[in-house]
Every structure is written in C-alpha cells, then in structure tokens.
Design an enzyme around this catalytic site. Structure first.
Site, PDB file in Angstrom:
ATOM      1  N   GLY A 208       0.763  -1.247   0.000  1.00 38.72           N
ATOM      2  CA  GLY A 208       0.000   0.000   0.000  1.00 38.72           C
ATOM      3  C   GLY A 208       0.795   1.299   0.000  1.00 38.72           C
ATOM      4  N   ASP A 227      -5.773  -6.043  -4.600  1.00 37.42           N
ATOM      5  CA  ASP A 227      -4.612  -6.947  -4.625  1.00 37.42           C
ATOM      6  C   ASP A 227      -5.119  -8.372  -4.451  1.00 37.42           C
ATOM      7  OD1 ASP A 227      -1.332  -6.472  -4.201  1.00 37.42           O
ATOM      8  OD2 ASP A 227      -2.098  -8.446  -3.580  1.00 37.42           O
ATOM      9  N   ASP A 258      -8.470 -11.132  -8.517  1.00 42.35           N
ATOM     10  CA  ASP A 258      -7.402 -11.314  -9.492  1.00 42.35           C
ATOM     11  C   ASP A 258      -7.502 -10.140 -10.461  1.00 42.35           C
ATOM     12  OD1 ASP A 258      -5.781 -12.008 -11.631  1.00 42.35           O
ATOM     13  OD2 ASP A 258      -6.144 -14.153 -11.353  1.00 42.35           O
ATOM     14  N   CYS A 331       9.834  -3.207  -9.939  1.00 42.83           N
ATOM     15  CA  CYS A 331      11.089  -2.879  -9.250  1.00 42.83           C
ATOM     16  C   CYS A 331      12.173  -3.851  -9.732  1.00 42.83           C
ATOM     17  CB  CYS A 331      10.936  -2.853  -7.744  1.00 42.83           C
ATOM     18  SG  CYS A 331      10.154  -4.294  -7.061  1.00 42.83           S
TER      19      CYS A 331
HETATM   20  N1  SAM Z   1       1.856  -1.307  -5.255  1.00 37.91           N
HETATM   21  C1  SAM Z   1       2.304  -1.955  -4.060  1.00 37.91           C
HETATM   22  C2  SAM Z   1       2.908  -0.925  -3.138  1.00 37.91           C
HETATM   23  O1  SAM Z   1       3.340   0.118  -3.585  1.00 37.91           O
HETATM   24  O2  SAM Z   1       2.948  -1.192  -1.930  1.00 37.91           O
HETATM   25  C3  SAM Z   1       3.285  -3.081  -4.343  1.00 37.91           C
HETATM   26  C4  SAM Z   1       2.724  -4.107  -5.282  1.00 37.91           C
HETATM   27  S1  SAM Z   1       3.758  -5.518  -5.457  1.00 37.91           S
HETATM   28  C5  SAM Z   1       4.995  -4.936  -6.473  1.00 37.91           C
HETATM   29  C6  SAM Z   1       2.828  -6.516  -6.520  1.00 37.91           C
HETATM   30  C7  SAM Z   1       1.523  -7.003  -5.929  1.00 37.91           C
HETATM   31  O3  SAM Z   1       0.801  -7.669  -6.955  1.00 37.91           O
HETATM   32  C8  SAM Z   1       1.654  -8.009  -4.800  1.00 37.91           C
HETATM   33  O4  SAM Z   1       1.101  -7.467  -3.636  1.00 37.91           O
HETATM   34  C9  SAM Z   1       0.848  -9.213  -5.261  1.00 37.91           C
HETATM   35  O5  SAM Z   1       0.066  -9.794  -4.246  1.00 37.91           O
HETATM   36  C10 SAM Z   1      -0.038  -8.600  -6.321  1.00 37.91           C
HETATM   37  N2  SAM Z   1      -0.535  -9.523  -7.354  1.00 37.91           N
HETATM   38  C11 SAM Z   1       0.070 -10.623  -7.878  1.00 37.91           C
HETATM   39  N3  SAM Z   1      -0.725 -11.194  -8.792  1.00 37.91           N
HETATM   40  C12 SAM Z   1      -1.846 -10.434  -8.867  1.00 37.91           C
HETATM   41  C13 SAM Z   1      -3.040 -10.528  -9.619  1.00 37.91           C
HETATM   42  N4  SAM Z   1      -3.242 -11.505 -10.506  1.00 37.91           N
HETATM   43  N5  SAM Z   1      -3.990  -9.581  -9.420  1.00 37.91           N
HETATM   44  C14 SAM Z   1      -3.807  -8.595  -8.526  1.00 37.91           C
HETATM   45  N6  SAM Z   1      -2.711  -8.469  -7.773  1.00 37.91           N
HETATM   46  C15 SAM Z   1      -1.725  -9.374  -7.951  1.00 37.91           C
END
Ligand code: SAM
Length: 404
Positions: A208, A227, A258, A331
């Site tokens: 978040g 998420d 999803d 990242c």
């Molecule tokens: N935006 C967040 C932040 O700034 O704190 C970090 C996001 S992190 C890079 C990627 C996120 O994508 C993870 O929390 C993961 O659970 C989520 N994720 C993975 N597959 C996904 C999907 N099919 N749909 C939605 N979220 C997904």
C-alpha cells in the site's frame, strides 16, 4: 539391526550390509535422494548469477556499480503524511539536512520558468542566464509543469548521506507522521499525475505504499485499491488505518480480486490506473532467501512473470476510459519485464481490442530528479532508476500509456 535405527543405521545400510549380516529389512533400507544430497544453492546466489549474466549485457560498464548498490543497504525516503499535520516534522527533517525532493524539483521548474520569462523580454545576456540553467527550453514543455503534484512531499537525505530516518511516530489522534519507503516508488505515482476528482485504480496495491501516496495528492475522486493476496490486503488495511483518517478511508474501496479479471468487473471506467506488477523484485532477490522468487521450486512462477505482467497491464488498459492514462511499473531491471511487456501490450491493445495507445515521454523526470536518483539514460521505453551507492534507490521502472 533394529538397534541401528536412525541416522547411524541408515549410513551403514547405505554402504551395504556388513559381512555375515542379512540384508536389512525393506523398512530400514535407505534410498538415496538426489534432492537431499545435491548441494543447496541459496536463491540469493542464483539470483545474483542470473543478474550477472543478463544485466552485464544490458547495462554493460554500469553493471558493477548497480550490482554494488543492489548488494548494499537501500536508501529510504520519508513520505510525509498530510493527514497528520506534520509541520514540526518538516522542521525536524530539515534540521537533519533532508529535503523534499518533489518540491525541490517544483522549485527548479519555477526558476527555469522565471528565467524563460526573463529571457523572452531580454536579449543577449538574459538568454545566457537561461542557457546556464540545468533545464533547456525543450525540457520545460507544458507536461513538465503539469506533471508534479505538489501535495506529495517526500524527504530524502542528500546523495552520499546514509543517515537513517527515525521510525514514524503517531500524532495525538494516533495517525503516523510519515511512511518510510523507497523514494523511487513515488515516481510512478507522480507520473500518473492524478487530477482533482479523478477515478483512480491501483490494480496491484498491497502492501500500500503507492496507495498511500495516491491519497496524499488529495485529488482522488474515488480510489479503488485491489490486490489478489488476502494477507497482503490486510497489510494495506493496516496502513490505511495507521495513516488515513476514517472519513478519507471510507472513500477507498479495497478488494482482493485477481487483477486480470478487472475488465470483466469494471471495464473502461477509470481516469487513471496504476499497474504496479509482481516482478523479480531484484533487490529482495539478491538479499533475502525468504520468499525468494529465485527459489528452485518457484522457477515456473518466475518464468511466467512476464505473461502475468502482460495480462495485468492489459486489464489495466481495459479498465481505463478513453482519454485516461495508465502507468506500468516494476522494481526490476529486466527488459523482459519492462519494455517488452509495454511493447506487447501496445500491440495486443491495437490488434485484438482496437485500442490505440500513446506512449508518454517521461524523459523530463530524468532532468527534474537527477539530484536525487540515478536514471538509466538508455532505457528504450519509459524510465528506469538504477541503484547507485551514492543514491541507493530503486530499481524502479515506470512507463506511461495514454488511451486514445
Ligand atoms: N503497489 C504496491 C505498493 O506500492 O505497496 C506493491 C505491489 S507488489 C509490487 C505486486 C503485488 O501484486 C503483490 O502485492 C501481489 O500480491 C499482487 N498480485 C500478484 N498477482 C496479482 C493478480 N493476478 N492480481 C492482482 N494483484 C496481484
């Protein structure tokens, strides 16, 4: 033989029955397993090896310095929480010699604009002053002025200064004063350029940090934060609780879907969409063995990441209304997860959905934020912040698409 149970027994049986003794009963026989005896290579080492092979080709002579940055302690920024009235915090941070890198850039824009004005009225000498500025006229295009949300304030220590921020503190209402994060994570949010009353979607929002930054703009008409991970969504809820007052929290809808299904749920409705996808999280991959995507058992998942990223970006594009904008970010330094995903998405949007996308030029970010971050100057599409020992933020890739 029963006395030879456990490891000692197993070791003997491996070498074969002793002379004069019968073969061991089946239940005591030890079958050598390859997986148990093969040397275990920690995922962090696998990651580093993978990066050495791939990133040395991509970054060439820059790789050794980026590698050193990845392997050293990362630098943080303190995102000020506008909901906790942090006046004294600002003073405290400035006394420590930290500066708000966003307002510093805004000041730079203003001073160049002023020089530009002066240059227009004057000849000769006035123009010389303008040329002496770090920004050229071309770099001062209107999008540059519009692209910085002055409500986001993030303090960082100067290049080469590795002072750490104290942990965040609550105000009298229990709201924390700042959020410590990789300051480069704010660049995708700044690139999104949220305007008053925009409907905003943060498709992969947990835990978040960027959702909180989006709220700091004070401009979101509505914010949908999604998420897929329920446990990570809980962390997102905790952050909202610790940083955002109830009345603002209630304007945020948090879901655990999803993201690939988003189009089916609410297609074409958002002005701004952030698609901050799961990736190889390069810094984590070389530093932490826990939850490491380079673990052998996660090989398939890792290889499928670009496909998942593409599907999420497509869902983000389809969730955007015509005229709206999408920012894609990772990242990771990997072009397969960055530029290639963008290229494939532009192609699929056009050929399969008849959606034209314009790639927005974000190169002015490099000029604006060069004092704070080290940017890769050869990124084909979008912008990439490289870790560097004197400015150890990132990696952070971000790219903006406008739906026509
Ligand atoms: N935006 C967040 C932040 O700034 O704190 C970090 C996001 S992190 C890079 C990627 C996120 O994508 C993870 O929390 C993961 O659970 C989520 N994720 C993975 N597959 C996904 C999907 N099919 N749909 C939605 N979220 C997904």
């Amino acid at each position: 033989m029963a006395a030879l149970g456990g490891r000692a027994g197993a070791a003997l049986l491996r070498r074969g029955p002793l002379p004069g003794l019968r073969a061991a009963p089946r239940r005591y026989q030890y079958k050598e397993k390859w997986a148990a005896t093969a040397p275990h290579i920690p995922p962090t080492r696998l990651a580093l090896h993978h990066f050495d092979v791939n990133y040395s080709l991509q970054l060439k002579e820059l790789w050794p310095s980026v590698r050193a940055g990845l392997l050293c302690e990362q630098k943080y920024g303190a995102l000020l929480n506008n909901f906790s009235l942090p006046d004294h915090v600002t003073q405290e941070l400035e006394l420590l010699n930290a500066t708000d890198f966003v307002s510093e850039a805004t000041k730079k824009v203003r001073s160049v604009a002023a020089a530009e004005e002066a240059g227009r009225g004057e000849s000769g000498e006035g123009r010389m002053v303008m040329q002496a500025e770090t920004m050229t006229h071309a770099e001062m295009s209107p999008p540059l002025r519009a692209s910085i949300s002055s409500n986001i304030k993030c303090y960082t220590f100067p290049r080469g200064d590795i002072t750490r921020f104290r942990p965040a503190r609550p105000n009298t209402l229990g709201i924390l004063d700042y959020y410590l994060m990789d300051a480069a994570s704010l660049l995708p949010v700044l690139a999104l350029n949220v305007q008053p009353d925009d409907f905003v979607l943060d498709l992969c929002a947990a835990p978040g940090g960027k959702t909180l930054a989006l709220l700091q703009t004070g401009a979101c008409g509505h914010l949908a934060a999604n998420d897929i991970s329920i446990s990570r969504t809980k962390r997102l809820h905790q952050i909202l609780h610790s940083y955002v007052p109830k009345e603002i929290r209630e304007t945020v809808s948090v879901t655990s879907c999803d993201g690939r299904d988003w189009e089916r749920l609410e297609g074409g409705t958002f002005h701004k969409v952030l698609v901050d996808v799961p990736c190889t999280t390069d810094r984590h991959s070389v530093m932490e063995d826990d939850n490491n995507i380079f673990h052998k058992r996660r090989t398939k998942e890792r290889q499928m990441l670009p496909m998942l990223q593409l599907q999420l970006l497509m869902a983000g594009i389809l969730a955007t209304r015509p005229g709206g904008e999408v920012v894609y970010s990772t990242c990771s330094l990997s072009p397969l997860q960055n530029e290639h995903v963008i290229e494939r998405a532009i192609d699929i949007a056009e050929t399969q959905f008849n959606i034209a996308l314009r790639l927005e030029d974000l190169s002015h970010f490099r000029t604006l934020f060069q004092d704070t971050f080290s940017f890769f100057s050869d990124c084909r599409l979008g912008e990439l912040v490289l870790p560097h020992l004197t400015a150890n933020f990132g990696p952070m890739y971000f790219c903006k698409l406008c739906r026509m």
